[in-house]
Design a protein around this motif. Sequence first.
Motif, PDB file in Angstrom:
ATOM      1  N   GLY A   1      -1.105   7.945  13.476  1.00  0.00           N
ATOM      2  CA  GLY A   1      -1.170   8.504  12.164  1.00  0.00           C
ATOM      3  C   GLY A   1      -0.990   7.622  11.026  1.00  0.00           C
ATOM      4  N   ALA A   2      -0.133   6.616  11.064  1.00  0.00           N
ATOM      5  CA  ALA A   2       0.149   5.605   9.983  1.00  0.00           C
ATOM      6  C   ALA A   2      -0.834   4.641   9.956  1.00  0.00           C
ATOM      7  CB  ALA A   2       1.749   5.002  10.556  1.00  0.00           C
ATOM      8  N   SER A   3      -0.962   4.082   8.772  1.00  0.00           N
ATOM      9  CA  SER A   3      -2.131   3.130   8.652  1.00  0.00           C
ATOM     10  C   SER A   3      -1.507   1.485   8.162  1.00  0.00           C
ATOM     11  CB  SER A   3      -2.825   3.352   7.297  1.00  0.00           C
ATOM     12  OG  SER A   3      -3.481   4.847   7.651  1.00  0.00           O
ATOM     13  N   ILE A   4      -2.113   0.902   8.432  1.00  0.00           N
ATOM     14  CA  ILE A   4      -1.886  -0.556   8.040  1.00  0.00           C
ATOM     15  C   ILE A   4      -2.508  -0.988   6.799  1.00  0.00           C
ATOM     16  CG2 ILE A   4      -1.820  -3.109   8.809  1.00  0.00           C
ATOM     17  CD1 ILE A   4      -1.660  -2.261  11.567  1.00  0.00           C
ATOM     18  N   ILE A   5      -1.858  -0.978   5.686  1.00  0.00           N
ATOM     19  CA  ILE A   5      -2.572  -1.508   4.462  1.00  0.00           C
ATOM     20  C   ILE A   5      -2.479  -2.957   4.077  1.00  0.00           C
ATOM     21  CG2 ILE A   5      -2.278   0.843   3.701  1.00  0.00           C
ATOM     22  CD1 ILE A   5       0.216  -0.241   1.855  1.00  0.00           C
ATOM     23  N   ARG A   6      -1.965  -3.798   4.883  1.00  0.00           N
ATOM     24  CA  ARG A   6      -1.732  -5.563   4.590  1.00  0.00           C
ATOM     25  C   ARG A   6      -3.075  -5.982   4.060  1.00  0.00           C
ATOM     26  NH1 ARG A   6       1.576  -9.686   7.589  1.00  0.00           N
ATOM     27  NH2 ARG A   6       0.199 -11.513   7.572  1.00  0.00           N
ATOM     28  N   TYR A   7      -4.104  -5.584   4.282  1.00  0.00           N
ATOM     29  CA  TYR A   7      -5.269  -6.489   4.355  1.00  0.00           C
ATOM     30  C   TYR A   7      -5.938  -5.656   2.922  1.00  0.00           C
ATOM     31  CZ  TYR A   7      -4.096  -7.912   8.646  1.00  0.00           C
ATOM     32  OH  TYR A   7      -3.265  -8.501   9.737  1.00  0.00           O
ATOM     33  N   GLY A   8      -5.313  -4.771   2.260  1.00  0.00           N
ATOM     34  CA  GLY A   8      -6.176  -3.894   1.400  1.00  0.00           C
ATOM     35  C   GLY A   8      -6.265  -4.645  -0.015  1.00  0.00           C
ATOM     36  N   LEU A   9      -5.280  -5.325  -0.403  1.00  0.00           N
ATOM     37  CA  LEU A   9      -5.308  -6.098  -1.876  1.00  0.00           C
ATOM     38  C   LEU A   9      -6.273  -7.223  -1.895  1.00  0.00           C
ATOM     39  CD1 LEU A   9      -1.387  -6.261  -2.632  1.00  0.00           C
ATOM     40  CD2 LEU A   9      -3.369  -5.028  -4.160  1.00  0.00           C
TER      41      LEU A   9
ATOM     42  N   VAL B   1       2.200   4.929   6.172  1.00  0.00           N
ATOM     43  CA  VAL B   1       1.992   3.271   6.506  1.00  0.00           C
ATOM     44  C   VAL B   1       2.839   2.814   7.695  1.00  0.00           C
ATOM     45  CG1 VAL B   1       1.126   3.153   4.463  1.00  0.00           C
ATOM     46  CG2 VAL B   1       3.324   2.510   4.895  1.00  0.00           C
ATOM     47  N   LEU B   2       2.471   1.726   8.377  1.00  0.00           N
ATOM     48  CA  LEU B   2       3.327   1.090   9.188  1.00  0.00           C
ATOM     49  C   LEU B   2       3.907  -0.089   8.494  1.00  0.00           C
ATOM     50  CD1 LEU B   2       1.019   0.834  12.486  1.00  0.00           C
ATOM     51  CD2 LEU B   2       3.134   2.004  12.295  1.00  0.00           C
ATOM     52  N   TRP B   3       5.407  -0.358   8.685  1.00  0.00           N
ATOM     53  CA  TRP B   3       5.874  -1.336   7.831  1.00  0.00           C
ATOM     54  C   TRP B   3       6.036  -2.613   8.321  1.00  0.00           C
ATOM     55  CZ3 TRP B   3       6.009   0.265   3.074  1.00  0.00           C
ATOM     56  CH2 TRP B   3       6.203   1.582   2.714  1.00  0.00           C
ATOM     57  N   GLY B   4       5.991  -2.594   9.880  1.00  0.00           N
ATOM     58  CA  GLY B   4       5.855  -3.771  10.519  1.00  0.00           C
ATOM     59  C   GLY B   4       7.406  -4.169  11.103  1.00  0.00           C
ATOM     60  N   GLY B   5       7.438  -5.177  11.888  1.00  0.00           N
ATOM     61  CA  GLY B   5       8.729  -5.709  12.378  1.00  0.00           C
ATOM     62  C   GLY B   5       9.139  -5.234  13.581  1.00  0.00           C
ATOM     63  N   GLU B   6       9.882  -6.462  14.483  1.00  0.00           N
ATOM     64  CA  GLU B   6      10.312  -6.133  15.759  1.00  0.00           C
ATOM     65  C   GLU B   6      11.893  -5.600  15.464  1.00  0.00           C
ATOM     66  OE1 GLU B   6      12.692  -6.011  18.928  1.00  0.00           O
ATOM     67  OE2 GLU B   6      12.836  -7.993  17.681  1.00  0.00           O
ATOM     68  N   PRO B   7      12.219  -4.370  15.956  1.00  0.00           N
ATOM     69  CA  PRO B   7      13.452  -3.960  15.415  1.00  0.00           C
ATOM     70  C   PRO B   7      14.755  -4.771  15.436  1.00  0.00           C
ATOM     71  CG  PRO B   7      12.525  -2.268  16.943  1.00  0.00           C
ATOM     72  CD  PRO B   7      11.640  -3.496  16.899  1.00  0.00           C
TER      73      PRO B   7
ATOM     74  N   HIS C   1       7.514   8.916  11.237  1.00  0.00           N
ATOM     75  CA  HIS C   1       7.196   8.367  10.091  1.00  0.00           C
ATOM     76  C   HIS C   1       8.163   8.858   9.273  1.00  0.00           C
ATOM     77  CE1 HIS C   1       3.304   7.599  11.842  1.00  0.00           C
ATOM     78  NE2 HIS C   1       3.082   8.841  11.813  1.00  0.00           N
ATOM     79  N   LYS C   2       9.537   8.903   9.884  1.00  0.00           N
ATOM     80  CA  LYS C   2      10.732   9.312   8.896  1.00  0.00           C
ATOM     81  C   LYS C   2      11.389   7.921   8.462  1.00  0.00           C
ATOM     82  CE  LYS C   2      10.125  13.771   9.168  1.00  0.00           C
ATOM     83  NZ  LYS C   2       9.659  14.754   7.725  1.00  0.00           N
ATOM     84  N   TYR C   3      11.580   7.927   7.330  1.00  0.00           N
ATOM     85  CA  TYR C   3      12.514   6.576   6.592  1.00  0.00           C
ATOM     86  C   TYR C   3      14.062   7.556   6.191  1.00  0.00           C
ATOM     87  CZ  TYR C   3      14.694   3.869   2.944  1.00  0.00           C
ATOM     88  OH  TYR C   3      15.479   3.168   2.146  1.00  0.00           O
ATOM     89  N   PHE C   4      15.115   6.880   6.841  1.00  0.00           N
ATOM     90  CA  PHE C   4      16.666   7.287   6.662  1.00  0.00           C
ATOM     91  C   PHE C   4      16.695   7.281   5.180  1.00  0.00           C
ATOM     92  CE2 PHE C   4      20.846   7.665   6.507  1.00  0.00           C
ATOM     93  CZ  PHE C   4      21.393   8.426   7.423  1.00  0.00           C
ATOM     94  N   PHE C   5      16.686   8.511   4.595  1.00  0.00           N
ATOM     95  CA  PHE C   5      16.892   8.613   3.162  1.00  0.00           C
ATOM     96  C   PHE C   5      18.488   8.616   2.893  1.00  0.00           C
ATOM     97  CE2 PHE C   5      16.579  10.592  -0.977  1.00  0.00           C
ATOM     98  CZ  PHE C   5      15.422  10.282  -1.433  1.00  0.00           C
TER      99      PHE C   5
END
Length: 411
Positions: free
Chosen positions: A284-292, A378-384, A92-96
């Motif tokens: 440990g990451a969640s999918i929030i796509r369906y929350g709204l 959270v999971l962002w999705g996508g095939e790399p 869960h690391k984003y390249f900052f």
Amino acid sequence: MSSQVRLRLLPSARCLFDQPVQVKVEGLRSSQVVTMRARSMDEKGVVFSSSATYRADGSGKVDLLRDPSLSGSYVGVEPMGLLWSLKADALHKYFFKNNALQPHVVKFSVHEEDREDRMLAEVTNERLLIGNGVSRVPVKGRNFQGVLFTPSGDGPFPAVLDLSTFASEKRASLLSNKGFVVLAVPVYSDHPDNVKQTNLDHFKEAVDFLQQQPKVGSKGVGIISRSKGADIALSLAAFVPGIEAVVWINGCSSIVGVPVYYKNRQILSTLPFDFNKVIRTESGASIIRYGLEDAVTEKNKGSLVPIEQAKGHFLFIASGDDLNCDSKAYMDEMAERLKHHGKENFETVCYPEAGHLLEPPYGPYCPSALHGLIRFPVLWGGEPRAHAAAEVHMWKKMQDFLRTHLKCDAA
């Protein structure tokens, strides 16, 4: 290191962040198998690395433009694979990488097969975010703060407001290299928990400031936006005059988070989010796509941005595998609504296998990270591979769209 092995980056080891390089190795034995590695550190001190195995040709050469990776972080012919597959050891690391003045530094190296301790050659790639002659000026208005990037030369140049959820200079500085005056403004300059409403007047002030810049020649302003910035961009297009072109990337067609005010009155409510619809995963990451909630129901229509009253043009870009929100459904809803109102002022682009975080090309792909607003991973999705290809296509598409709709009078 081996004195006869050469590792080269063409056309140069120093380039702009969004430019591809050709990685070549010479001086190997015929058909020698080697491991290529890349390594970089982000602004938070997190190390990202990638590796791929290659077989030299009969003359002892490896060319990533031509040769397939046999194993490692990716397989197949991927000329820039060592860059987009850079990954941290921790989850869960984003390249900052947000500071435009510091280059993205990547060390490429070639090693004996699967022997990290046996390095044969190394080269450093400096990937600049700000090009020659581009000026960077921090700006503080009465109600907004941001960073202004202005190209070298007299202009006139088209003007673009870059709306990011949190402060970031990467996209704005790279776009300014292409001949745009760009003002980067974050949606949140304070902690999100402290923000109770969005004042559209503050962003209008930023638009007005941009239009007053001496090198700006476009009669209106363009906006680039993603995620939370995207619904603010739609609101500006609908309510504020002078917005000629909006690039909307993986956002919502309604207001998310806090209500929007303009001229001291609430104009848009918010679309509710149901945390019971968040899907937890083993990583440990969640999918929030369906929350709204559904934006087009009667009870939520007060949150829907009335883009049908906008005078400018829209480029809607959605990822089919966006796990942050159903951006494709929001894009389709907006396209249908505009058509229903007899409008043809829009284009749509969908990348079926890309994820939420579409960014300028050749940065590390991010599968999951801490969400800045809801404060859990959270999971962002996508095939790399597909996501990386989408970024290359989108970056050019976006610039072409902005140039088309932000015409400048000749000086």
